[in-house]
Write a protein that holds these residues in place. Structure first.
Motif, PDB file in Angstrom:
ATOM      1  N   ASN A  25       0.829  -1.205   0.000  1.00 34.41           N
ATOM      2  CA  ASN A  25       0.000   0.000   0.000  1.00 34.41           C
ATOM      3  C   ASN A  25       0.866   1.259   0.000  1.00 34.41           C
ATOM      4  OD1 ASN A  25      -2.400  -1.448   0.008  1.00 34.41           O
ATOM      5  ND2 ASN A  25      -2.487  -1.534   2.248  1.00 34.41           N
ATOM      6  N   GLU A  26       1.966   1.211   0.725  1.00 36.31           N
ATOM      7  CA  GLU A  26       2.876   2.358   0.760  1.00 36.31           C
ATOM      8  C   GLU A  26       3.448   2.638  -0.631  1.00 36.31           C
ATOM      9  OE1 GLU A  26       7.364   3.306   2.352  1.00 36.31           O
ATOM     10  OE2 GLU A  26       6.106   1.973   3.562  1.00 36.31           O
ATOM     11  N   ARG A  63       1.141   6.379  -7.122  1.00 35.48           N
ATOM     12  CA  ARG A  63      -0.015   7.181  -7.520  1.00 35.48           C
ATOM     13  C   ARG A  63       0.255   8.660  -7.352  1.00 35.48           C
ATOM     14  NH1 ARG A  63      -3.704   6.917 -11.102  1.00 35.48           N
ATOM     15  NH2 ARG A  63      -3.967   4.713 -10.568  1.00 35.48           N
ATOM     16  N   LYS A  64       0.928   9.040  -6.265  1.00 34.02           N
ATOM     17  CA  LYS A  64       1.262  10.450  -6.066  1.00 34.02           C
ATOM     18  C   LYS A  64       2.174  10.948  -7.188  1.00 34.02           C
ATOM     19  CE  LYS A  64       3.277  13.901  -3.018  1.00 34.02           C
ATOM     20  NZ  LYS A  64       3.950  14.544  -4.179  1.00 34.02           N
ATOM     21  N   LYS A  68       2.147   1.681  -3.542  1.00 29.92           N
ATOM     22  CA  LYS A  68       1.057   2.125  -4.411  1.00 29.92           C
ATOM     23  C   LYS A  68       0.771   3.610  -4.209  1.00 29.92           C
ATOM     24  CE  LYS A  68      -1.663  -2.078  -5.231  1.00 29.92           C
ATOM     25  NZ  LYS A  68      -2.988  -2.711  -5.028  1.00 29.92           N
ATOM     26  N   ASP A  69       0.763   4.051  -2.963  1.00 31.22           N
ATOM     27  CA  ASP A  69       0.519   5.467  -2.676  1.00 31.22           C
ATOM     28  C   ASP A  69       1.610   6.346  -3.284  1.00 31.22           C
ATOM     29  OD1 ASP A  69      -1.768   4.832  -1.291  1.00 31.22           O
ATOM     30  OD2 ASP A  69      -0.835   4.932   0.701  1.00 31.22           O
ATOM     31  N   SER A  70       2.854   5.896  -3.175  1.00 31.83           N
ATOM     32  CA  SER A  70       3.969   6.674  -3.738  1.00 31.83           C
ATOM     33  C   SER A  70       3.889   6.741  -5.251  1.00 31.83           C
ATOM     34  CB  SER A  70       5.308   6.057  -3.317  1.00 31.83           C
ATOM     35  OG  SER A  70       5.494   6.123  -1.918  1.00 31.83           O
TER      36      SER A  70
END
Length: 255
Positions: free
Chosen positions: A235-236, A242-243, A238-240
């Motif tokens: 998840n970490e 996507r940002k 994926k967040d990076s």
């Protein structure tokens, strides 16, 4: 003096397409970031880029006059191709038959691999510019270009400049119908992306940008399997990712 190439006239409209793609990847260490950059640099070297551009040239019905290509140290590549019309074509504008040409035109590509030092996100950018004169529009090559690269974010600008005349001398500032660049991209491709249009039809200016909707982590890991990561780490990452993609898509650093 060198032998001069005979050119044919009368359509003097210049059609310019700027096509930019971004491919984003996660590499878990500084060493792997460098390895990813080296991999991309080899995968999209000037030789392969030349092959892509010469295929594009065939698609728009042009002949290659000269090729200039360069691989850079430490990374990156450029290719420039000067092109011309293969033969005289017939073009109808407002009911009058005229002769079209594709002279003094070119295709260029430049690559820019880079990475974020803290988040271990690497980004590969490709810039392609196609300029044509006459009846041929480079928009017909968009599906080919999108398929030639791993395209997470795509930005496209199309502009028609100048004017030409019909056989009666009347000025023509556009010789084909267009409302959006998206009209020239396959629906199966459009369905995969979020899309934004900014069009100024009165000025013959058209802009489209696209962001891939679905992010499958396995497609973004370099030398790493998704199963090796904890749920929190997935998840970490994926967040990076996507940002990074949203920053590029919106053209600003999103907090």
């Amino acid at each position: 003096m060198e032998k001069k190439l005979k050119l044919y006239g009368f359509n003097n409209l210049t059609k310019s397409l700027s096509f930019n793609i971004y491919d984003v990847c996660y590499a878990k260490s500084a060493v792997e970031q460098q390895e990813y950059i080296a991999y991309i640099d080899e995968e999209y070297n000037s030789e392969r880029l030349t092959g892509i551009l010469t295929s594009l040239t065939d698609m728009i019905g042009a002949q290659v006059l000269s090729i200039s290509k360069q691989d850079y140290d430490p990374e990156g590549a450029s290719v420039t191709i000067l092109i011309a019309e293969k033969a005289i074509n017939s073009l109808r504008m407002r009911g009058d038959a005229v002769v079209a040409h594709l002279d003094k035109s070119h295709v260029t590509v430049h690559t820019y691999p880079e990475y974020h030092p803290d988040t271990f996100i690497a980004t590969f950018r490709v810039d392609i510019d196609v300029a044509t004169c006459g009846e041929i529009t480079p928009l017909s090559t968009l599906d080919f270009l999108i398929d030639s690269f791993d395209s997470d974010i795509i930005t496209m600008d199309y502009r028609v400049r100048g004017f030409t005349r019909d056989v009666n001398g009347e000025k023509l500032f556009m010789d084909h119908e267009i409302n959006s660049i998206q009209d020239y991209i396959a629906n199966s491709t459009l369905e995969k992306y979020e899309k934004v249009d900014i069009n100024v039809k009165e000025a013959n200016l058209f802009h489209t940008k696209m962001l891939l909707k679905e992010l499958e982590l396995k497609n973004y890991l370099f030398n790493k399997k998704e199963e090796e990561l904890s749920i929190d780490k997935r998840n970490e990452i994926k967040d990076s990712l996507r940002k990074e993609m949203l920053d590029i898509y919106y053209g600003q650093n999103i907090k």
